[in-house]
Motif scaffolding. Structure first.
Motif, PDB file in Angstrom:
ATOM      1  N   HIS A 154       4.039  -7.141   5.078  1.00 54.57           N
ATOM      2  CA  HIS A 154       4.343  -7.068   6.510  1.00 54.57           C
ATOM      3  C   HIS A 154       4.149  -5.653   7.042  1.00 54.57           C
ATOM      4  O   HIS A 154       3.495  -5.440   8.057  1.00 54.57           O
ATOM      5  CB  HIS A 154       5.787  -7.520   6.761  1.00 54.57           C
ATOM      6  CG  HIS A 154       5.970  -9.001   6.610  1.00 54.57           C
ATOM      7  ND1 HIS A 154       6.134  -9.606   5.393  1.00 54.57           N
ATOM      8  CD2 HIS A 154       6.003  -9.984   7.538  1.00 54.57           C
ATOM      9  CE1 HIS A 154       6.264 -10.903   5.575  1.00 54.57           C
ATOM     10  NE2 HIS A 154       6.191 -11.172   6.863  1.00 54.57           N
ATOM     11  N   ILE A 155       4.757  -4.670   6.371  1.00 55.11           N
ATOM     12  CA  ILE A 155       4.697  -3.295   6.885  1.00 55.11           C
ATOM     13  C   ILE A 155       3.341  -2.668   6.588  1.00 55.11           C
ATOM     14  O   ILE A 155       2.701  -2.090   7.484  1.00 55.11           O
ATOM     15  CB  ILE A 155       5.852  -2.448   6.301  1.00 55.11           C
ATOM     16  CG1 ILE A 155       7.198  -3.025   6.748  1.00 55.11           C
ATOM     17  CG2 ILE A 155       5.717  -0.988   6.737  1.00 55.11           C
ATOM     18  CD1 ILE A 155       8.412  -2.407   6.100  1.00 55.11           C
ATOM     19  N   ASP A 174      -2.819  -4.024  -3.571  1.00 53.17           N
ATOM     20  CA  ASP A 174      -1.711  -4.980  -3.622  1.00 53.17           C
ATOM     21  C   ASP A 174      -1.923  -5.843  -4.869  1.00 53.17           C
ATOM     22  O   ASP A 174      -3.060  -6.109  -5.253  1.00 53.17           O
ATOM     23  CB  ASP A 174      -1.703  -5.863  -2.360  1.00 53.17           C
ATOM     24  CG  ASP A 174      -0.352  -6.527  -2.134  1.00 53.17           C
ATOM     25  OD1 ASP A 174       0.304  -6.204  -1.133  1.00 53.17           O
ATOM     26  OD2 ASP A 174       0.052  -7.369  -2.977  1.00 53.17           O
ATOM     27  N   VAL A 204       5.859  -1.167  -1.033  1.00 53.13           N
ATOM     28  CA  VAL A 204       6.122  -2.229  -2.014  1.00 53.13           C
ATOM     29  C   VAL A 204       7.626  -2.485  -2.072  1.00 53.13           C
ATOM     30  O   VAL A 204       8.428  -1.616  -1.728  1.00 53.13           O
ATOM     31  CB  VAL A 204       5.615  -1.820  -3.418  1.00 53.13           C
ATOM     32  CG1 VAL A 204       4.101  -1.842  -3.488  1.00 53.13           C
ATOM     33  CG2 VAL A 204       6.165  -0.461  -3.824  1.00 53.13           C
TER      34      VAL A 204
END
Ligand code: NAI
Length: 405
Positions: A154-155, A174, A204
């Motif tokens: 999201h961020i 990721d 994370v």
């Protein structure tokens, strides 16, 4: 006239929650601070849903002693302050707002990248101390620089969008396959990202894999003069290794919002090895702390409580099996039944309804190994003994009904 259910909001939750709860039929009561012990138990008497933030603990006793409480709204990110297992065994659904401050963290991160590239905090500190240094040495535009985003959730993905708008080149890493935003490019390993980035930003979660993820080995792989931002979790970066890299000049600067140990309240003393590093921007875990985020949190959690109350939806609940339910049709009765996940409960409910000649129009069920949540939509009826019979089943944890109108 039936009494209205009561929503008790503690800890000065943003006022925009009230309108949603009033619309859902609640009487809203407020208390500015947090409550504990006997004061909490007295305040919870007769309350249907309670809204808290991070300073109110809801221990096992809160659920054991309250017979009316069916829902808890954590108007914040975390739910550690609630005994979730006790809430579950009392059939009380707990909701929170895990992503409402995403934008606030993303904006802070991009602002910090710009500040680090321009050495803004160092220049400001020098001027506060009366020292005028107009030099452009080691000051850079963000445009054209490479931002490495670790954790593209999201961020991280929002940071990516904002950074590209500034003209930055974005790469990311990721462990899950992620759809890149804009022109961002994935990198197959953390090392590949570290070696290529002018600024590395961490987004994370805290997991066994991310604890200590950035230590002296990883810092050594970063470019000389690169920047490091950690607005994620304090355990991810080895601050001693970071302090050494800032002091030696291997890293050009850092912005740190989260620490391995943090004071529990404003005003407490804070100590960190980074306090002796002028190129480190230190902030007191305020990444998500904006008035806008508070407002978004209030809207989101109040809506979840309202949907839970007026139609039984437990979608996004952190402790009760999640069921998203449609609006109930007029003339229908919805039986909301939380029970221990043991064999035979559904069969008994079906039999009791069939014996009374009542047809089931819709049925929904979700379970975890301990608890099941079953919802039956039937034509409205007034046979209270039948409902009492269902509620009296030994496996029942909690039952309530809502009527369509
Ligand atoms: P998210 O769950 O949406 O994204 C996390 C991403 O990290 C996921 O895409 C996941 O696949 C990835 N990931 C997990 N382990 C990884 C690994 N070992 N290597 C690479 N990628 C990995 O989480 P969100 O909402 O973006 O939050 C990110 C962090 O920000 C969390 O640690 C959260 O606690 C923190 N946070 C900090 C705030 C503050 O005030 N400073 C406020 C809000 C969140």
């Amino acid at each position: 006239m039936p009494t209205r259910p009561i929503a008790l909001l503690l800890e000065s939750i943003h006022p925009c929650a009230d309108g949603i709860l009033l619309e859902a039929g609640f009487t809203v009561k407020r208390h500015a601070g947090s409550l504990a012990g006997d004061a909490l138990h007295s305040a919870l008497a007769g309350v249907t849903v309670v809204g808290i933030r991070s300073r109110t603990d809801l221990p096992c006793a809160a659920f054991e002693r309250s017979t009316t409480l069916v829902g808890v709204g954590c108007f914040c990110i975390g739910t550690n302050q609630v005994d979730l297992a006790s809430a579950e065994t009392s059939g009380c659904a707990v909701f929170n707002s895990p992503f409402s401050n995403t934008r606030s963290v993303a904006e802070l991160t991009v602002a910090e990248a710009v500040c680090l590239f321009r050495r803004l905090f160092e220049k400001s500190a020098q001027l506060h101390a009366g020292h005028w240094d107009k030099s452009a040495a080691n000051a850079h535009e963000a445009r054209g620089r490479t931002l490495g985003v670790v954790g593209y959730g999201h961020i991280g993905s929002q940071v990516s969008v904002l950074a590209e708008a500034l003209g930055m080149r974005v790469i990311f890493h990721d462990i899950a396959r992620k759809l890149p935003m804009g022109n961002a490019q994935p990198r197959p390993s953390l090392d590949a990202l570290l070696e290529e980035s002018d600024c590395v930003t961490l987004h994370v979660p805290e997991t066994p894999q991310t604890r200590g993820m950035i230590g002296s080995r990883e810092i050594a792989r970063m470019k000389k003069g690169a920047m490091l931002i950690n607005n994620a979790r304090g355990s991810i970066v080895d601050l001693t290794a970071l302090g050494a890299a800032l002091s030696s000049g291997h890293l050009g600067g850092a912005a740190i919002d989260v620490f391995p140990t943090e004071p529990s309240a404003s005003g407490e003393v804070f100590a960190s090895v980074l306090q002796s590093c002028p190129s480190a921007i230190l902030t007191p875990h305020i990444g998500g702390s904006t008035e806008e985020a508070q407002e978004t949190i209030a809207l989101e959690v109040a809506e979840k409580l309202a949907r839970f109350w007026d139609r039984g939806s437990t979608e996004t609940s952190v402790n009760i099996p999640q069921v998203d339910l449609p609006v109930l049709r007029e003339g229908q009765l919805r039986i909301l039944h939380v029970h221990r996940n043991v064999p035979g409960v559904l069969g008994t409910m079906h039999t009791l309804l069939a014996q009374a000649g009542i047809n089931i129009n819709a049925e929904y069920l979700q379970s975890n190994p301990r608890t099941s949540y079953v919802i039956l939509d039937v034509e409205a009826f007034d046979d209270h003994r039948l409902l009492d019979g269902i509620a009296a089943m030994p496996a029942t944890i909690r039952m309530r009904c809502v009527k369509g109108n």
